[in-house]
Design a protein around this motif. Structure first.
Motif, PDB file in Angstrom:
ATOM      1  N   THR A  29       0.839  -1.191   0.000  1.00  0.00           N
ATOM      2  CA  THR A  29       0.000   0.000   0.000  1.00  0.00           C
ATOM      3  C   THR A  29       0.874   1.240   0.000  1.00  0.00           C
ATOM      4  O   THR A  29       1.794   1.366   0.818  1.00  0.00           O
ATOM      5  N   GLN A  76      -3.235   0.174  -3.404  1.00  0.00           N
ATOM      6  CA  GLN A  76      -2.345  -0.984  -3.425  1.00  0.00           C
ATOM      7  C   GLN A  76      -1.751  -1.144  -4.813  1.00  0.00           C
ATOM      8  O   GLN A  76      -2.417  -0.895  -5.827  1.00  0.00           O
ATOM      9  N   GLN A 111      -2.657  -3.255 -10.152  1.00  0.00           N
ATOM     10  CA  GLN A 111      -3.287  -3.185  -8.831  1.00  0.00           C
ATOM     11  C   GLN A 111      -4.265  -4.342  -8.662  1.00  0.00           C
ATOM     12  O   GLN A 111      -4.926  -4.733  -9.629  1.00  0.00           O
ATOM     13  N   ASN A 118      -1.128  -6.627   2.735  1.00  0.00           N
ATOM     14  CA  ASN A 118       0.187  -6.172   2.287  1.00  0.00           C
ATOM     15  C   ASN A 118       1.198  -7.297   2.434  1.00  0.00           C
ATOM     16  O   ASN A 118       1.170  -8.048   3.408  1.00  0.00           O
TER      17      ASN A 118
END
Length: 123
Positions: A29, A76, A111, A118
Motif C-alpha cells: 500500500t 495498493q 493493482q 500487504n
C-alpha cells in the motif's frame, strides 16, 4: 534481456517455472507519494508498505500521466521486491513498481481488483 513497452512486441522466450519463482512480486500500500522533479522523465517518489516481513520500501515510478500524486495514498500496487536497489539521481529506488502501457505507452499501475493483505506474493 531488455523489457519493451511496445504492445506489438512478440512474446518473450519460454522460461522455466523456477525462473518465474525467482522474481518476487508483492503487493503493498502506498503510504507516501511526492513529485520527483529531478528525474529525467516525469515520475513520483513512492513509499510503499509491504507488511511486517518486508517493511516499507521506496520506488521511483513514471506514472504521472494516469495517476495524480495525491490520489496514490492508500492505493495498493504490485512491485518486484528482490531486485538490487537502483540509484536514480539522488534517490535510491528499492523496488520496481509494476505497470502496463496504455495505447500511447503511458504507464497504468498493476493493482489488485480488491483489497488484499500487504506483502502477499504473486502466484
Amino acid at each position: 534481456m531488455h523489457a519493451t513497452h511496445d504492445p506489438a512486441a512478440p512474446p518473450a522466450s519460454d522460461i522455466a517455472f523456477d525462473d518465474f519463482l525467482a522474481v518476487d512480486v508483492r503487493v503493498g500500500t502506498i503510504v507516501a507519494a511526492e513529485p520527483f522533479p529531478e528525474a529525467r522523465k516525469p515520475a513520483y517518489k513512492l513509499t510503499i508498505d509491504f507488511g511486517a516481513t518486508i517493511g516499507t520500501k521506496r520506488s521511483s515510478a513514471q506514472i504521472t500521466e494516469h495517476h495524480a500524486c495525491d490520489d496514490l495514498i492508500g492505493q495498493q500496487v504490485a512491485a518486484v521486491v528482490n531486485f538490487p536497489p537502483r540509484q536514480i539521481g539522488k534517490f535510491m529506488s528499492q523496488v520496481l513498481t509494476l505497470g502496463f502501457p496504455d495505447a500511447d505507452g503511458k504507464v497504468v499501475l498493476v493493482q489488485p481488483g480488491r483489497p488484499v493483505p500487504n506483502g502477499g506474493r504473486l502466484f
